[in-house]
Design a protein around this motif. Structure first.
Motif: not given
Lengths: 542, 302
Positions: B5, B50, B61, B63
């Protein structure tokens, strides 16, 4: 079940691509069908039994074509009947069945649709279950798609049930009626999908869609009161009006193209729902809730009940007032068109019970308000059940609050609210009609004891056990069906007498009879008291 | 190696509320990462970003190497999520729900499912409405641990579990780490964080205020030292990082910034140590310091 090996073998090095907005829809449809495994079949069964049994009754009642032509002519001449059920388009058994049950079945299909769609969209988000589901391989359009697919499947099956029940009367007409019923269901499924995007709570989404269904009924009724061919503009504004305008089993043949109207409007609404869903986050809505006061003034159980129910009472009040105004405006036109037909008069007397037609029309409308108020009182009483089963009653009752006072808070609103909405309906009728204010007021208020009896029975069912509480909806629906479509079926009097409304004096027109009013009032009080006693003694649902 | 992450400068507002205000988060593959912060600091909002449930207003972001909004469906094949408050469908059994989530995550291992059901002492035949809070939580935990996800996102997953089940949960997380999976664990149970997490991030008011291993974070706080000396202490007050020094004859008690402890010990042994107790900062102290509202550090302003 997929073996673990196939999962780990999935390529994890390459960055994944693509939205796949519909991924997982099939899984969600299976989930929805599994959850609704009891509700959907019950709905089919009720509609199927009603249409099959009702058609048989009509066949026995009017065995010859001449008799059927007679009754059709009489019904078309009778604006009270037209506004309640719609016009007749032929003299076959099929045409009578389509007239008698078409709109009613469409209302049932629409109710099923709104419950199914909201249950699998907004309610999932509200409870937080959607969040957990969406953490799986679920496309963003999958929840809405699955809910719509489930509702459309349900409507298709419901349409097939109607078709199968009437297939003996002619396949084309049976198919047309099945399509018209399923079509109305589909429109309201799509409308509920839009409402579920806009509102923040499942209750509000259901309420808004149900309000639209009520408006559709009033529009159709208003249009049909003024015209015998179903061609009024108001009728065409209502999806329920389209159902009758398909003219299943009609003498001039079915109007298949009306089915395309259902499809087009459904498609438009579905497109709107998809557009809206793409523009918001999961769990959020467009009508976002405003911040509430930092310091509360809710004084106790009664205050809380009022706070919880005032929104719904406001909705019912506005609906009853508006419907009253619309029906009131139809009164004069209604009295003109009626012909001088013996059979029509016989049925008409069973329905409105009065020779003077204006009075009969007012009486029929006030009776309808009473029947629908039975739904209000049931829903309002069952708030108790909702509070208990969602564990919100538990901390209340753990405080210095007895069960009686807790229940009384909701019951005051249920029973007082019933009186209020009937008053408003009377006010609306008086506004729309412009005269006979006193007579209309009496005619509406005389319904109250029967409404309270329905509410009292709901209290008893809830008091006996939380599992039995939902049966109160069955009671309210049965009472509504008996009053709405019972009289023309020539059901035996003991069956009609099951409904408390059957015993009321048919005001205005007949002399006031206080006996049933007192009997029903005492009965309502006894049922309520018995329910409360049971509630005090039983275990709370944990 | 790509991070499991990576979040930098994440912003998210709801109307006038700024839930996230430039949040950063780095989770390495194979680590158990504690995600801590006071109530309302933005932990659950971050987790929802997330998971691709919320769209970030600004910031980047990643992931598992993908974009959680655009690649949501494919990423979720490799992610298992357990919320802190599990709601189940009233008329579905726990077993049905576990298998449903298995299908939605690209499969689960039947053998492990059976083993977990047993370890968590879950009756999978009961209907959703008859589960207690702890048992609803177990349903979600079994579904997550039995899946073959690479990343587990757990948002206060043990709320409502009894201490025994809490122990089972800890051994499951340890097992996940041994198998090389990554875990993001949001929790208020500090002993749980201490025993499980390799690194922690602490956020406050939508911003990351501290990231590191627990040892590193401990370093930033004070250790209390009490000693009985052979001779009166000498020059302790002049050492940097010494606070609350109290001397009673040969007895000394003080607090010292943990990274300055070496000099204090040298000074003490210079006077000859008869007995010594040194208490590392408790996690509570550590977190209270970080959780306290902005401005409280300055003391005088409050």
């Amino acid at each position: 079940m997929t073996p673990a090996a196939s999962v780990t073998a999935a390529p994890s090095a390459a960055p994944p691509r693509g939205h796949r907005p519909y991924a997982g829809t099939g899984t969600l449809v299976r989930l929805a069908l599994r959850r609704d495994r009891v509700m959907l079949p019950v709905w089919m069964l009720v509609v199927g039994a009603m249409v099959t049994g009702g058609t048989g009754a009509l066949e026995g009642l009017y065995p010859t074509a001449a008799e059927r032509a007679d009754i059709a002519a009489a019904m078309n001449a009778n604006s009270s009947m037209r506004s309640l059920v719609g016009p007749v388009f032929g003299d076959t058994v099929g045409a009578l069945a389509a007239w008698r049950f078409g709109v009613f079945a469409a209302v049932l299909a629409a109710s099923m649709s709104l419950v199914v769609v909201v249950r699998h969209t907004r309610e999932e988000e509200e409870t937080g279950r959607q969040e957990m589901l969406s953490s799986g391989m679920l496309g963003r359009r999958a929840p809405l798609t699955a809910a719509l697919a489930t509702a459309l499947l349900g409507n298709a099956l419901l349409g097939l049930v109607v078709t199968a029940a009437l297939a003996g009367q002619g396949l084309a007409g049976a198919l047309a009626l099945g399509g018209a019923v399923a079509g109305a269901g589909a429109v309201f499924a799509a409308l509920a999908a839009v409402a579920a995007q806009v509102t923040e709570s499942a209750r509000l989404a259901k309420g808004a869609t149900a309000g639209a269904l009520g408006a559709a009924f009033v529009l159709r009724a208003a249009g049909d009161a003024g015209e015998a061919g179903g061609g009024a503009a108001a009728t065409w504004l209502s999806p329920l009006g389209w159902t009758e305008n398909v003219r299943a089993f009609g003498t001039g043949g079915e109007r298949w193209w009306v089915l395309a109207v259902f499809a087009a409007v459904t498609a438009l609404l579905v497109a709107a729902a998809y557009t809206l869903t793409a523009r918001r986050d999961v769990g959020m809505s467009f009508l976002a809730s405003r911040p509430g006061p930092a310091n509360g003034r809710i004084g106790g159980a009664g205050g809380l009940a009022w706070r919880l129910q005032r929104g719904s009472l406001l909705g019912w009040s506005v609906g009853f007032l508006a419907a009253g105004v619309v029906f009131g405006g139809m009164v004069d036109g209604a009295a003109e068109l009626v012909g001088d037909n013996e059979q029509a008069r016989a049925i008409f007397e069973r329905m409105g019970g009065q020779a003077r037609l204006t009075e009969a029309f007012l009486s029929a409308m006030c009776g309808l308000f009473g029947l629908v108020a039975g739904l209000y009182v049931t829903g309002s009483v069952l708030r108790l059940h909702g509070e208990e089963s969602s564990q919100r009653a538990e901390p209340m009752l753990a405080a210095a609050l007895g069960r009686m006072r807790w229940a009384a808070g909701h019951l005051v609103i249920a029973f007082g609210g019933s009186a209020l909405i009937l008053l408003l309906a009377a006010g609306g009728l008086w506004l729309g009609h412009g005269k006979d204010g006193g007579a209309v007021l009496g005619a509406c208020l005389v319904q109250l004891p029967a409404v309270l009896a329905v509410g009292g029975l709901a209290v008893l069912l809830y008091g006996v056990s939380p599992q039995a509480a939902s049966a109160a909806w069955g009671v309210a629906g049965l009472v509504l069906a008996l009053g709405w479509i019972g009289p023309a079926l020539d059901l035996p009097q003991p069956v009609l007498d099951l409904s408390p409304f059957a015993h009321l004096p048919r005001l205005p027109g007949t002399p006031m009879d206080w006996t049933p009013v007192w009997v029903l009032t005492v009965l309502a009080a006894a049922l309520t008291a018995a329910g409360l006693v049971r509630l005090r003694r039983r275990d709370l649902a944990g | 190696m790509t991070k499991a992450i990576t979040v930098s400068g994440l912003h998210k507002s709801f109307g006038r509320t700024h839930a996230l205000d430039g949040l950063d988060l780095d989770v390495a593959p194979g680590e158990v990462h504690g995600f801590l912060g006071p109530n309302g600091s933005g932990k659950s909002t971050t987790i929802r970003v997330l998971l691709g449930l919320l769209r970030a207003d600004a910031g980047s972001v990643r992931v598992l190497g993908g974009d959680p909004w655009h690649d949501a469906v494919e990423l979720h094949r490799r992610i298992a999520y357990v919320p802190g408050d599990v709601t189940l469908w009233r008329n579905l059994s726990g077993g049905e729900v576990i298998d449903l989530f298995g299908r939605l995550r690209g499969g689960l291992d039947p053998a492990r499912r059976a083993e977990l059901v047993e370890r968590f002492e879950l009756d999978p035949t009961k209907k959703g409405r008859s589960y207690s809070k702890g048992n609803r939580q177990k349903v979600a935990l079994v579904a997550a641990f039995a899946s073959d996800a690479d990343l587990l996102i757990l948002d206060e997953p043990t709320s409502g579990l009894d201490p025994l089940m809490e122990g089972v949960f800890r051994s499951c997380v340890a097992g996940e780490r041994e198998r090389g999976r990554t875990v993001l664990l949001s929790s208020h149970i500090l002993s749980e964080v201490e025993s499980l997490c390799d690194r922690v991030s602490i956020i406050r008011q939508g911003r990351t205020v501290e990231t590191g291993t627990l040892a590193e974070l401990r370093h930033l706080t004070r250790t209390s030292v009490t000693a009985e000396l052979a001779a009166p202490p000498n020059g302790l007050a002049q050492l940097p990082g010494v606070h609350d020094l109290r001397v009673q004859g040969h007895r000394v008690s003080l607090q010292v910034d943990t990274d300055k402890i070496d000099a204090v010990l040298r000074s003490l042994t210079g006077s000859g140590v008869r007995s010594l107790t040194s208490t590392p900062p408790t996690l509570e102290e550590l977190f209270l310091r970080h959780y306290a509202p902005a401005g409280a550090d300055e003391g005088a302003s409050r």
